[in-house]
Design an enzyme around this catalytic site. Structure first.
Site, short mmCIF file in Angstrom:
data_model
loop_
_atom_site.label_atom_id
_atom_site.label_comp_id
_atom_site.label_asym_id
_atom_site.label_seq_id
_atom_site.Cartn_x
_atom_site.Cartn_y
_atom_site.Cartn_z
N ALA A 1 0.84 -1.19 0.00
CA ALA A 1 0.00 0.00 0.00
C ALA A 1 0.88 1.24 0.00
CB ALA A 1 -0.89 0.00 1.23
N GLY B 1 1.84 -5.45 1.71
CA GLY B 1 0.69 -6.05 1.05
C GLY B 1 1.09 -6.83 -0.19
N GLU C 1 1.97 -10.11 0.95
CA GLU C 1 0.76 -10.80 1.44
C GLU C 1 -0.05 -11.37 0.28
OE1 GLU C 1 -0.29 -7.43 4.07
OE2 GLU C 1 -0.58 -8.96 5.60
N GLU D 1 5.72 -3.38 7.63
CA GLU D 1 4.68 -2.62 8.32
C GLU D 1 5.11 -2.16 9.71
OE1 GLU D 1 4.23 -5.30 6.56
OE2 GLU D 1 2.45 -5.10 5.29
#
Ligand code: NAI
Length: 712
Positions: free
Chosen positions: A46, A87, A90, A110
Site C-alpha cells: 500500500a 501487502g 501478502e 509494516e
C-alpha cells in the site's frame, strides 16, 4: 491468464485484481493464473501516503482479495520481480506458488511504520516458514533477498533470468494438481518443542529493543495467535491488533518520521539557496584528518561507500594506533557484508592510504577534519588545507559546536568550508548534521548532502550557531537533569524516567558513556570553570544565571564516567559498561546540598520528564525562529537519528504538537516562575506566538516565523 498489478495498491488496483480473478475463475479456457507486477516490480504494497485516514486504509481492503486468490480453483502463481513488500508479499502468500527473480527482495515492513501486516500476513507467513523465521521478518520489517527466501521456503523457485516465463512454466506444470496442500490457511503452523518459551523470549526481546513501541510487541502477539488458534480466529486477532495500532498514535508518529526523513532532503537556507537549484560536485576521493574516536569511524564509513581515502594523523605513533583501529573496524564490517574483505578492498593502498604527510591531500575532492575540539588547532589545519588542496576541494570540519565561520576565516576559500557533524560511532550512526557558514556555497551544501547519501546517512542541513541544532537542544535538557539532582533527585531516577519515555539511554548514562571530561574541557574553554574563572564567582551562578558546578566537581574527583570506572554511576572497572547506582555519589549529593543550603525535595516523574523535554523543545522553537533549521521535521530527524529519541514518538517537535502547544507553554511558564534564573525554562517567543494564533498544525509552523523562509 496473466494479472498485472500496479506497484502500489490502491482501491482501484484491488478492484482490478478482484475482477481479474473472478474472470479467470469463470472462464473454462483459463487453466492457471499468474500474478505479476508492472514494469518488473511485483509490488511495494500500500502507498503509505494514503494512511492518514484509518478507514480508508488499503490493508483492510486487501485481506479479502488475498483470501480470494487462495481459494481460487485454478493454480495461482506469483512472479516476483523487484520487490514484494508489505501487502505485495501478502498477495504472494495468498498465491499457491511463488517464483522470484534472483535479485528480488521480500519483506513485511509494516512494523517500521507502527503497524502489522494486516492482510492476513501474520497468519500465513508462520504457516509457510515457521514461527522463528516469520517472527524475525515481521518484527524487524527487514527485506530479505530471494536466495534467503528460497532457503526459508518462502518461494518455490528462483529465476535467474525471465521470471515471468519461469512462473508460466511452473503454472503449466502444476495444472490439475491438488491445491489444498498449497493453501496456507489450511496448513498448521509448524510446531516447536519449546514454542511457549520461544514466544515469551521473543516478546522480552522486542520490548527491550524498542522500549514503549507497540508495533513489534503486537506483531509477536499476532504470530502467537497464529501458533495457538485456528486460522479464522487468528485472523480476528490480527484484525483486532491492527486496529489497535492504527488508532494508537504511534503509527502516526512513525509515519510522520518516515516522511520527515524524506522532507529533509529538500533543504533550503534563509539566503535562498536550495536543493532544487544547487549542484553537487562529484566526490571521487576523500581524506580524513585525525584518527581518534570519530576519524576512524568516518574512514570506515567512506571505505564502505567505496570512496578512496587518505587517512592522516599528526605523528607516526598516533598513525599506527589509528591504522590498527580502522583496520579492526573494517574487518568487522567486512564480516557483516556479502563479499567481505574483497568487496571492501581496504588492503589496497589505492583505496585506503595512511600517512602523516599533508602533501598527499593535494588531489582529493573532499577533506574531513576530525582533530581535537580546539579552535586554534582547527584554524591551523584549515589554513594548511587552503594552501595544499586543489581549488575545488570541499573542506569539512567535524566540530561538534565550534563556529564554522571562524574556522573558514583561516582559509582563502570560505565558500568551500562546511561542517559535517558525524555522530559516534560514525560508521554506525545514520545522522550527518551539515552546517553551512555565512560564506558556504550552495554547491558545497549540495555536495555534503550528496556525501551523506553516498554514506547511507541522513543529511540534515542547518545553520551555524553554538552546538548547531542537536547539541544546542541537548544543553538545556542535560542542564535540567543536573538541576534536578541538585534539587533532590538521583541520576538513576532521572535516567529511568527518560528511558521509560523511550530514550535508548538517559542523560546521566549518556554523559558517563561520552566522558564527563569532554564537557568539562569545553566549559573550561568558555571560562565557566577552572583557573580562568574570576575569583569570587558564586558557585551556582554564571553571568547572572543558575549554573550547576556538579559535573565539574565530579571531574575534579577524577570521575570521568565509564573510562575511569565511575562518573554519575559506578562501573565494574575502568572501561566497564555496567552502571550501578553509587552510594558515594548519593552522599556527595547530600553534602553538596548541605553546603549550598538546598533542601532536598521529592521530585515526581512528571516533573522530571517535563523539565527535561520541554526545555529541549523550547530551544527547538528558538532554533526555528532564528532560521537555523528549515522546519520542525529537521529537528525531529536529527533527534531520532542522532540522539536516540524514540522514533515512535515522532521527534521532539512532533511530540510537542501531540502534547499540545498550550500545555507545553503553560508548563514552561509554571516551571519558569519557580526557577526565574534558568533561561532554558523561559518560554520562547515563537512558542508563545504559535499558541496565540491557535496552535496550528506542525506543518504550518514555519509560516509564522518572522523571517521570510523560501518556499520549500
Ligand atoms: P579524539 O581525541 O578521539 O581524536 C582526535 C585525533 O586527532 C587524535 O587521534 C589526534 O592524534 C589527532 N590529531 C590531533 N592533532 C592533529 C593534527 N595536527 N593532525 C592530524 N591529526 C591530529 O577526538 P574525537 O572524539 O574523535 O573528536 C574529533 C572531533 O570530532 C572533535 O572536533 C569533536 O568535537 C568532534 N566530535 C566528537 C564526537 C564524539 O562523540 N567523540 C561526536 C561528534 C563530533
Amino acid at each position: 491468464m496473466v494479472i498485472e498489478s500496479l506497484f502500489y495498491f490502491s482501491l482501484a488496483v484491488l478492484q482490478a485484481l478482484e475482477d481479474g480473478l473472478k474472470k479467470a475463475d469463470a472462464d473454462p479456457s483459463v487453466k492457471a493464473v499468474m500474478i505479476c507486477g508492472e514494469n518488473g516490480k511485483f509490488s511495494a504494497g500500500a502507498d503509505i501516503r494514503g494512511f492518514s485516514a484509518p478507514q480508508s486504509h488499503p490493508g483492510i481492503g486487501l485481506a479479502p482479495i488475498v483470501s480470494l486468490i487462495e481459494s481460487s480453483e485454478k493454480p495461482v502463481v506469483a512472479a516476483i520481480e523487484g520487490v514484494a513488500l508489505g501487502g505485495g508479499l501478502e498477495v504472494a502468500l495468498g498465491c499457491h506458488y511463488r517464483v522470484a527473480h534472483v535479485k528480488a527482495r521480500m519483506g513485511l515492513p509494516e512494523v517500521t511504520i507502527g503497524l502489522l501486516p494486516g492482510a492476513e500476513g501474520t497468519q500465513r507467513l508462520p504457516r509457510l516458514i515457521g514461527v522463528p523465521a516469520a517472527l524475525d521478518m515481521i518484527t524487524t520489517g527487514k527485506h530479505i533477498p530471494a536466495t534467503e527466501a528460497l532457503k526459508l521456503g518462502l518461494v518455490d523457485e528462483i529465476a535467474e533470468e525471465n521470471t515471468i516465463e519461469a512462473a508460466i512454466r511452473l503454472a503449466n506444470k502444476v495444472i490439475g494438481q491438488p491445491l489444498a496442500p498449497r493453501r496456507l490457511s489450511l496448513k498448521p503452523v509448524p510446531t516447536l518443542p519449546n514454542m511457549e518459551a520461544f514466544l515469551r523470549e521473543a516478546l522480552v526481546k522486542v520490548k527491550k529493543q524498542a522500549r514503549g513501541c507497540l508495533a513489534p510487541e503486537l506483531c509477536v502477539q499476532a504470530v502467537r495467535a497464529a501458533s495457538e488458534r485456528p486460522f479464522a480466529e487468528g485472523l480476528r486477532r490480527e484484525r483486532e491488533l491492527f486496529r489497535l495500532l492504527l488508532s494508537s498514535g504511534q503509527a502516526r508518529a512513525l509515519q510522520y518520521a518516515f516522511f520527515a526523513e524524506r522532507a529533509v532532503r529538500r533543504w533550503a537556507t534563509p539566503a535562498g539557496a536550495s536543493w532544487s537549484s544547487a549542484n553537487a560536485q562529484p566526490v571521487r576521493s576523500a581524506a580524513v584528518i585525525g584518527l581518534g574516536t570519530m576519524g576512524r569511524g568516518i574512514v570506515t564509513s567512506l571505505v564502505k561507500a567505496n570512496i578512496p581515502v587518505v587517512a592522516l594523523e599528526q605523528d607516526l605513533e598516533n598513525l599506527k594506533k589509528g591504522r590498527k583501529a580502522v583496520m579492526l573496524l573494517l574487518e568487522r564490517e567486512a564480516m557483516k557484508m556479502e563479499g567481505g574483505a574483497q568487496r571492501l578492498d581496504f588492503h589496497n593502498p589505492a583505496r585506503l592510504q595512511f600517512t602523516v604527510d599533508f602533501d598527499l591531500l593535494r588531489d582529493v575532492d573532499l577533506v574531513i577534519e576530525a582533530v581535537f575540539e580546539n579552535m586554534a588547532l582547527k584554524k591551523e589545519i584549515f589554513h594548511k588545507l587552503s594552501k595544499i588542496c586543489k581549488p575545488g576541494a570541499l573542506l569539512c570540519t567535524n566540530t561538534s559546536a565550534l563556529n564554522i565561520n571562524e574556522i573558514a576565516s583561516a582559509t582563502s576559500r570560505p565558500q568551500q568550508v562546511i561542517g559535517t557533524h558525524f555522530f559516534s560511532p560514525a560508521h554506525v550512526m545514520r545522522l550527518l548534521e551539515i552546517i553551512y557558514g555565512s560564506h558556504t556555497s550552495p554547491s558545497a551544501i549540495a555536495t555534503a548532502m550528496q556525501l551523506a547519501k553516498a554514506l547511507n546517512k541522513i543529511g540534515v542541513v542547518v545553520g551555524n550557531c553554538f552546538g548547531f541544532v542537536g547539541n544546542r537542544m541537548m544543553f538545556p535538557y542535560v542542564q535540567q537533569a543536573v538541576f534536578l539532582l541538585e534539587e533532590g533527585s538521583r541520576p538513576e531516577a532521572v535516567d529511568e524516567v527518560l528511558e521509560d519515555f523511550g530514550f535508548k539511554i538517559g542523560p546521566f548514562r549518556m554523559s558517563d558513556l561520552a566522558g564527563l571530561d569532554v564537557g568539562w574541557r569545553s566549559r573550561q574553554g568558555q571560562g565557566l570553570t577552572g583557573p580562568s574563572l574570576p575569583a569570587g564567582t558564586p558557585a551556582r551562578q554564571r553571568h547572572g544565571q543558575r549554573y550547576s558546578p556538579l559535573p565539574d566537581l565530579l571531574c575534579e574527583h577524577g570521575r570521568f564516567g565509564q573510562k575511569t570506572g565511575h562518573g554519575w554511576y559506578l562501573y565494574e572497572k575502568a572501561g566497564g559498561r555496567t552502571a550501578t547506582p553509587d552510594p558515594w555519589l548519593h552522599n556527595f549529593l547530600a553534602r553538596y546540598r548541605d553546603t549550598h543550603g538546598i533542601k532536598a525535595r521529592a521530585i515526581d516523574q512528571e516533573e522530571i520528564l517535563e523539565r527535561c523535554l520541554f526545555a529541549l523543545i523550547n530551544e527547538g522553537f528558538a532554533i526555528l525562529a532564528e532560521g537555523i533549521a528549515s522546519g520542525p521535521e529537521h529537528l525531529d530527524v536529527i533527534y531520532i537519528n542522532g540522539y536516540g529519541w524514540p522514533r515512535h514518538r515522532g521527534g521532539p517537535m512532533f511530540y510537542a504538537s501531540t502534547v499540545g502547544l498550550p500545555r507545553v507553554l503553560a508548563k514552561l511558564e509554571q516551571y519558569s516562575e519557580v526557577h526565574p534564573d534558568v533561561p532554558g525554562l523561559r518560554p520562547n517567543a515563537f512558542l508563545r506566538k504559535l499558541v496565540a494564533v491557535g496552535s496550528p498544525p506542525l506543518q504550518e509552523w514555519m509560516s509564522y516565523v518572522s523571517w521570510q523562509s523560501p518556499k520549500l
